[in-house]
Enzyme design. Structure first.
Site, PDB file in Angstrom:
ATOM      1  N   LEU A 144       9.495  33.735  58.231  1.00 49.78           N
ATOM      2  CA  LEU A 144       9.169  35.141  58.008  1.00 49.78           C
ATOM      3  C   LEU A 144       9.769  35.691  56.706  1.00 49.78           C
ATOM      4  CD1 LEU A 144       7.826  37.696  59.179  1.00 49.78           C
ATOM      5  CD2 LEU A 144      10.011  38.218  60.273  1.00 49.78           C
ATOM      6  N   ASP A 145       8.905  36.276  55.863  1.00 53.68           N
ATOM      7  CA  ASP A 145       9.327  36.952  54.631  1.00 53.68           C
ATOM      8  C   ASP A 145      10.146  36.051  53.706  1.00 53.68           C
ATOM      9  OD1 ASP A 145       8.080  39.276  55.527  1.00 53.68           O
ATOM     10  OD2 ASP A 145       9.885  40.013  56.509  1.00 53.68           O
ATOM     11  N   ALA A 146       9.897  34.751  53.784  1.00 60.37           N
ATOM     12  CA  ALA A 146      10.677  33.811  52.980  1.00 60.37           C
ATOM     13  C   ALA A 146       9.814  33.003  52.021  1.00 60.37           C
ATOM     14  CB  ALA A 146      11.457  32.872  53.895  1.00 60.37           C
TER      15      ALA A 146
END
Lengths: 299, 299, 299, 299
Positions: free
Chosen positions: B242-244
C-alpha cells in the site's frame, strides 16, 4: 513583521511583547486590549488564534515600549492580575525586545548550520546573544573562536550506554548561561529523556528530513532509497520521543533521479540552514506558542 | 519540452519516441544515435541518465516522424536488432506520438481530480483518449456523461472480504479498452494484489499526502494531528504494498496553525490535481521509466 | 548530477566535460558519441537541447577521465577535428573537472553573499579557487582575510564621472588572476561598457529583484511601493545594458502586507545567496551555455 | 481559516465579518473588542495590521453569528456609532457570511479559468453565487450553460475605437446583478477608464505574468524572449492604468530553456487558475482591504 527583527533597531523600535494562551471564551480580546489601552500601549503587532479543536485561545501582541510610561517588570506585575482573571490554566510571557536572548549551540562535525547562524547573528539579523558553542568534536572550534565565541569540547564515548557523564557535562556548560534557546545545530546525538524535559520548550533541533518521513539516522539515504521527488528539513522542539516534538517550521526542495545521496546532502544543507534560521528567529521573537504536540506560529 | 504536448499539434510535430533501459557500458549512446542518424532521424529531444547506484543506463529520444522515411512499425522492427546487441536485459519501447493513448479512470465520490482531467483532455493539453470512467458510486456519473464519456457503476459491498466480484467486474470493464493507463483518481479502494500485478506499470494512483508520510486512510487528519507545516500529494504507480509504489511526482503546499482539517482538504485538492495531471502526462508521453522501486522521469 | 560537485571527490570522479553549440542538423549526436566511444569515454552525464526558435543545437557531456587513455589536452586536440566537421559557427569547450576554476569577487559593504560563498568554497561544495576579493570599501576586509584570501581596497570617487581610474585598477587586480568567473557579489557599481565586453561570459552579477521587474537602484523599495506578493533575485551575466544580460537563475520568496522594506531586505538576502550560489556553481561546472540574450542551463 | 469557506457549512458556522481601516492611534483594538464583547460576540478570527508607512490601521474580525443576539443589520447600525468615534476617514464593512456573494464573469475564448471557477463554485469551495457569464465570443457558451448559468454574447468590433457600445452593453448585463465581484477571467479586453471607476474595488483581473514584469499583450512571448527562469500570474483589482491596480495575489512556476512559448502557455494556465481562485475567494470572504495602490490580505 516587526522591523525590530531586522537589525536596524532604533530606540523607538523597542517593544514589549506579550504572549498568552488560555481556554477560549467571549471577552478575552476586550480584556487584554482594554488593559493595554489603559497603560497607553501603542499596538504595533497583534495576532490571535482560536483553536476549535482544543478550545484554546492564543494571542501575541507587541506594543511600543516608549508608549508605556514604565518598564517591563512593572508591566508584567500589572498584567498578572489580568491573567489571573482569565483562569488558572492561563500561560503567558511578557518580554522586552531590547533584551537580546541568550543562546547556546550544540554541534558535531558538520558546520553549515553553525556557519550560517554565526553569520546571521553577526549581521544583526538574529536577535541572539550566542554565549557558547559546545561540540563533541573539535572540527568547528576554529570557526567559533574566530567569531569571538567560547567553544567547549566534550568528547563522547563510542558506546551510547557510557555517554551519561558527557551529557551531564554538556548540561552544565549550557546551564551556566541560563539560555532562552539550546540549539542542536546538527548535533547528531539523541538527548536523554531527562535532558529533554529539563530543556523543554527551549531545546530546538534541525532534522534533515520532512518529518514524519525518515525519522532517525541517515534520512537522505532513506529518501534516496525511497525515490522521493522532494527532500526537506524540519525545525522542532526536542521531546523524549525521537523526532516527534512540536514542529516549528519545515521546508522542501526538489530533487530528481539524477541526484545521488551526496547531491541530496548538498542541496539539503541549504534547506536545513533556512529552516533552522527561521524557526530560531521566531522562537527568539516570542512568535511560537506550544500547545500539546503542536505549535502556533505568529510569523 | 515537446510542443507535441501542448495541444497545438501540427503534422510536423509528430514524433517517434524511444525509451530504453539496459546495463550501462561504453558506447550505448553511440550505437543508438548512429542508428537514428542512419534512418535520417532528426532528434528533437534526447535525455540520458546513468544510474551509478544500480549500474543501469536510461534514455529517451524523440525524432521527428517526418524525418524518418517509414512508419513506426518498421522503425520498431529495425531497432529490435540494436536492442538485441545491448543485451538480454534491455527494455525498450517505441511509440508514435500521433497515436493518443487510451485511458480509463476509476473514481468514487470526490470529483475534483476527474473534473480536472476531463477539462485538460477536452482542452487538448493531455494526450489522452479517455475511454471510460468506472465509479463505485454514482455521484460522478453526470459530469462524466456531459463530456460524452461512458460511465460504469460498480457498487462495492461494505465488507472488504466480499469485494472480489466487484473488483473482477472493474477489471473486465477496464481491460476491454486495453488501456495504457488506469488512473485511480481518488478511487479510495485498495486494489487486490493480483490486480496490481495485472496492471503493473499502468495503474497510477494519487495519494493525498507527501509519501512516505501518512500512508493509508485519512492522511489530512494525520497531518493535522501531527502539526506539519506543509501538506502534499504523491502520484505513484500502484503495487501490492500500500502506497509504496514507484513515485512519479510529488508536490506540497504551505499550511499553518489556523488551517483545520477541512482547510487542508480544500487546499490539498489543488495539489492533488496538479500532481496527478503532471504525472499522468509524463506517463502518456513516455517520460517515465520504472526501475525497481524508483522512477526516472525525463520531464 | 555529478558527485564531483559535492566536495567528496575521489580520483575516479574526475571528468572531462564537453560543451558544444552549433547549427542543428541530423547526425550531430551520432558524430559526437562515436568520437567519445572511440576514445573509450564512459559517459556519466549527457544533456541535449535543440532550440526550435533559433535552429541551434546544444550539448554538454561528461566522461570519466579514467576511461580515456590520455589527458584533456590530447582529447581537446582530437575533438577539434570533429568540431570542424560541424561547421565554422560551432562553439565548444572541453575542461578537466579536476582543475578548480579561478574566481575573483567584487564586493562593497553588504557581506551576506561573500560570507555565503566563502563558506561554500571552504566546505568543498563550490568547485572554486577564490583568488582575491576586491572591495570599494573596507567593511569586508577582515572576514576575507580570516579565510586566508587577499583583499584589495579600491576607493571609488563619489562622482561617477571620475571613476574611470578606479575601474581600471579593479580590472588590473582581477586580470592578474585570469579568472574563469568575476563575481559581482552585491558590488553595487555599474561596470563601464568596455569592462563588460572585456569580461563577457565571465562577469556574473546578483540583482536583488526578479528581473525584468525593478531594474536599477533600490529594488526592494520599488517592490514595497508596488505591493508585490513575492520578491526575488536574479543571477545573470553582465552586459553593457543594465540588468539586461542573459539570466542564469532566478528565485522568489513570499512576502505580505506586514513586511516593510527592512523585512524584504532581510528575507531577500536568503534568496540572493541561494540564487548566486547555484548560478555560480553551474557556471563553474560548465553547465551554462549562452546563446544571444538567453542561456541554456544543463543543471 | 474559516471553515465557512470549505463547503461543509453548518448553521453554527455562520459568521458576522467586520473589516475596518482608519488612521492608527492607541485604543482602537480596545474600542472594537469592547463593542464585540458587549454584544456577546464570540471571536473566531481576528487579524490586525498597523501600517507604519501610511500610519493606517486595518482589522478584520469574524464572530459567530449565533453568539450575537440579533441580525447583521442591527449589528451594523450599532457598530456605526463605534466607527464614528474612530474618525471621519474610517472605512468599514460588516457582512453575514451566510449570504453568498453575487459574481459575474467576463470571458473570451480561453476556458481554463472559467472551467476552474465553475468547478469550485459547484463543489461548494468558492462562496460565490455565479449569476452570469458574458463573453465576446461564443466559445464558452456551452460549458457555461451545462452548469445552468446564463451566458450572454456581446460581439466586439475589431476597431478598438468602436467598442464603446459593446462595453456599454456589457456594463448593463453585469450591473443588473449588482455583483460583489466582476471577474475578468482571461477577458483579454482593456476596460475603458469610466468602467474601471464604476466597478472600482469589485473588478478583478488575472494577468498572465508576474507583474510588474511583462505588462500588456502576449506576456508569455515576452517572457520567452527575455529568457526568464520562472513565469507567473497576478490577480489584481482593475484600475484605469493598465495592469497597475492593487495586487491581491501572485504565484510563479519554474520553466527552463527547453520550454517553448506553447509550454509556458500550458504551464502558466495552472498558475493562473490557482492565483485567480485564491484571490477571488479572499475577496468574497472580505479578506482583502485596499489602501491606495496596495492591498492588505488577511488570508
Amino acid at each position: 513583521m516587526s522591523s525590530a527583527s531586522t537589525g536596524h533597531e532604533i530606540a523607538d523600535d523597542r517593544r514589549y511583547v506579550l504572549t498568552l494562551g488560555c481556554p477560549d471564551r467571549t471577552g478575552i480580546v476586550a480584556r487584554i486590549s482594554a488593559f493595554l489601552a489603559d497603560v497607553g500601549g501603542w499596538i504595533v503587532e497583534a495576532a490571535y488564534h482560536a483553536d476549535s479543536d482544543t478550545g484554546w485561545f492564543f494571542t501575541r501582541q507587541a506594543v511600543r515600549a516608549s508608549s508605556v510610561g514604565f518598564g517591563v517588570d512593572e508591566l508584567r506585575s500589572r498584567f498578572a492580575e489580568v491573567a489571573a482573571e482569565l483562569g488558572p490554566d492561563t500561560e503567558w510571557t511578557l518580554h522586552d525586545s531590547g533584551a537580546r536572548k541568550r543562546v547556546v549551540l550544540l554541534v558535531s562535525k558538520e558546520g553549515h548550520c553553525l556557519h550560517d547562524l554565526l553569520g546571521r547573528a553577526a549581521g544583526g539579523e538574529l536577535p541572539a546573544d550566542i554565549r557558547a558553542v559546545v561540540g563533541n568534536h573539535r572540527d568547528l572550534e576554529d570557526v567559533t573562536r574566530r567569531h569571538g565565541i567560547d567553544f567547549h569540547h566534550v568528547p563522547f564515548p563510542k558506546d551510547p550506554a557510557e555517554r551519561g557523564p558527557a551529557f551531564e557535562e554538556v548540561r552544565e556548560l549550557v546551564d551556566v548561561h541560563d539560555p532562552h534557546a539550546v540549539v542542536l545545530a546538527r548535533f547528531m546525538q539523541v538527548l536523554p529523556a531527562p535532558l529533554c524535559d529539563h530543556w523543554a520548550g527551549r531545546a530546538i533541533n534541525i532534522h534533515h528530513s520532512f518529518l514524519p518521513s525518515f525519522v532517525g539516522a541517515r534520512p537522505y539515504h532513506q529518501a534516496f532509497a525511497r525515490g522521493v521527488k522532494l527532500i526537506g528539513a524540519t525545525c522542532h522542539y526536542v521531546t523524549p520521543e525521537l523526532d516527534a516534538g512540536p514542529i516549528i517550521e519545515q521546508d522542501v526542495i526538489r530533487v530528481d533521479h539524477a541526484d545521488e545521496v551526496a547531491d541530496m546532502v548538498r542541496q539539503g544543507r541549504d534547506i536545513e540552514k533556512l529552516t533552522l534560521a527561521r524557526g530560531l528567529r521566531w522562537h527568539l521573537e516570542d512568535r511560537v506558542l506550544v500547545h500539546g504536540r503542536k505549535t502556533v506560529v505568529f510569523s
